[in-house]
Design an enzyme around this catalytic site. Structure first.
Site, short mmCIF file in Angstrom:
data_model
loop_
_atom_site.label_atom_id
_atom_site.label_comp_id
_atom_site.label_asym_id
_atom_site.label_seq_id
_atom_site.Cartn_x
_atom_site.Cartn_y
_atom_site.Cartn_z
N GLN A 121 0.84 -1.20 0.00
CA GLN A 121 0.00 0.00 0.00
C GLN A 121 0.87 1.24 0.00
O GLN A 121 1.59 1.51 0.97
CB GLN A 121 -0.93 0.01 1.22
CG GLN A 121 -1.92 1.17 1.20
CD GLN A 121 -2.84 1.16 2.40
OE1 GLN A 121 -2.38 1.27 3.53
NE2 GLN A 121 -4.13 1.03 2.17
N SER A 124 0.60 6.66 2.42
CA SER A 124 1.18 7.67 3.32
C SER A 124 2.46 8.26 2.75
O SER A 124 3.21 7.59 2.04
CB SER A 124 1.47 7.04 4.68
OG SER A 124 0.30 6.54 5.28
N SER A 156 3.23 -0.90 3.47
CA SER A 156 3.11 -2.27 3.99
C SER A 156 3.58 -3.30 2.98
O SER A 156 3.09 -3.33 1.85
CB SER A 156 1.66 -2.55 4.38
OG SER A 156 1.18 -1.58 5.27
N GLU A 239 -10.56 -1.20 4.50
CA GLU A 239 -9.49 -1.29 5.50
C GLU A 239 -10.04 -1.10 6.91
O GLU A 239 -9.65 -1.79 7.84
CB GLU A 239 -8.43 -0.24 5.20
CG GLU A 239 -7.24 -0.29 6.15
CD GLU A 239 -6.16 0.72 5.79
OE1 GLU A 239 -4.98 0.44 6.04
OE2 GLU A 239 -6.51 1.79 5.26
#
Length: 377
Positions: A121, A124, A156, A239
């Protein structure tokens, strides 16, 4: 609401229990937590077993009731968690299923279900903090490709991933929520540098990712250009709404183990500790019922969880931290021994009020979207 199993659900539960009892003793030993290539192979192997047995698509195509039964029975039996398959199976896969084209579903969904490919992912960014819309990774269109430059953090499973669900800014002049695009980026593309990050618990499931003129085919865009914020809300709803379901069952199991340990070491005699354990039992029972409601609501709403997922995420994050603080009270001085059960879990629990949207963000969502309160100025 009748929460008892229907005859079909009871048959599914019995068949799943029988299969788990047969297959789990034959699994190879779990790899060292620091061996991420080994963990990737182990997690993909488990996903392939699920696929061959007909259980791989339970997160997507099964009814909410069967999905809950699968998660409950798997956790009770001690089956492997999704592990490195987390992003693909619970984030990117459901998003592509909901928002992708037929060609995109055909390309990416079967390999996720078979355990052939791992996703990470890329949301961020170092300077954005909790404000996801403040992302600055740029993507400019060049023919049939987007050319991406920027960086991501807390990515991740990046070091073992084949694909990345990536948010980029495609229109720097648009209002910040309207100039974002959701891309599927191949992790073997030129210009990608991955640097693992070591967490407080000593693991490296996160990484920094640096992108230097990385070319991503425009065909890998999910949703329309500059409509990525809406697609991202779909991803985040999965999520926050359903991705932590199995962990609620795991926390209930830990709670029972804590009560047993407290009886064995004499700490059960402390009435304050017994009250904490009782309150946590009520909390996780309520969270399980909330999870059932959220999954049922998702089914009624076309498969995408609603804002109730933020209520769950907010309550679950705090309850998990309290659970492992209580574990420290049960362990006493042994809570400083990293080799004892629950000690590393306590360290990792500190991140749950930050991961998948901070608790402050979840409170804003609940206040604005559920209670209709005005936005802060």
């Amino acid at each position: 609401m009748d929460l008892s199993d229907t005859p079909q659900e009871a048959r599914f539960r019995a068949r799943l229990r029988e299969w788990l009892a047969e297959v789990l003793p034959a699994l190879p030993p779990k790899p060292d937590p620091a061996d991420w290539p080994g963990r990737r192979a182990y997690d993909l192997g488990w996903q392939r077993r699920l696929y061959d047995a007909g259980y791989a698509d339970v997160h997507w195509d099964a009814s909410p009731a069967l999905r809950m039964i699968f998660l409950e029975e798997s956790e009770k039996a001690g089956a492997p968690y999704v592990g490195a398959n987390f992003v693909g199976l619970l984030h990117a896969g459901p998003t592509i299923a909901a928002e992708g084209t037929d060609a995109q579903r055909a390309r990416w969904l079967p390999p996720i279900l078979r355990g052939d490919e791992v996703w990470c992912q890329g949301f961020s960014e170092p300077d954005a903090g909790s404000d996801l819309a403040a992302l600055r990774t740029r993507a400019r269109r060049d023919g049939d490709d987007y050319v991406v430059t920027g960086s991501k953090i807390w990515t991740s499973h990046a070091e073992v991933a084949d694909w990345c669900e990536l948010l980029v800014r495609t229109d720097p002049d648009a209002p910040r929520h309207r100039g974002i695009t959701w891309l599927a980026m191949p992790m073997d593309a030129e210009g990608i540098t991955v640097r693992p990050l070591r967490t407080l618990a000593g693991s490296t499931e996160f990484a920094e990712v640096f992108l230097d003129e990385v070319r991503v085919p425009a065909a890998n865009r999910v949703g329309a250009e500059n409509d990525g914020w809406r697609v991202t809300m779909v991803t985040l709803s999965f999520e926050r709404g359903t991705a932590f379901v199995g962990e609620v069952v795991a926390c209930r199991r830990v709670l029972r183990q804590l009560a047993r340990t407290a009886r064995e070491n004499g700490r059960w005699d402390d009435p304050a500790l017994r009250r904490r354990l009782g309150r946590l039992d009520a909390e996780f029972r309520a969270l399980w019922r909330l999870t059932q409601w959220n999954v049922s609501e998702a089914a009624a709403g076309g498969g995408v969880p609603g804002v109730g997922g933020s209520v769950f995420k907010l309550r679950y994050s705090g309850a998990r931290q309290e659970l492992y603080d209580t574990a420290a009270a049960v362990l006493g001085p042994d809570a400083l021994d990293l080799d004892r059960p629950w000690v590393l879990d306590r360290l990792s629990s500190l991140s749950y009020t930050i991961a998948a949207g901070t608790s402050q963000i979840q409170r804003n969502i609940v206040a604005e979207r559920m209670l209709g309160l005005p936005k802060g100025r």
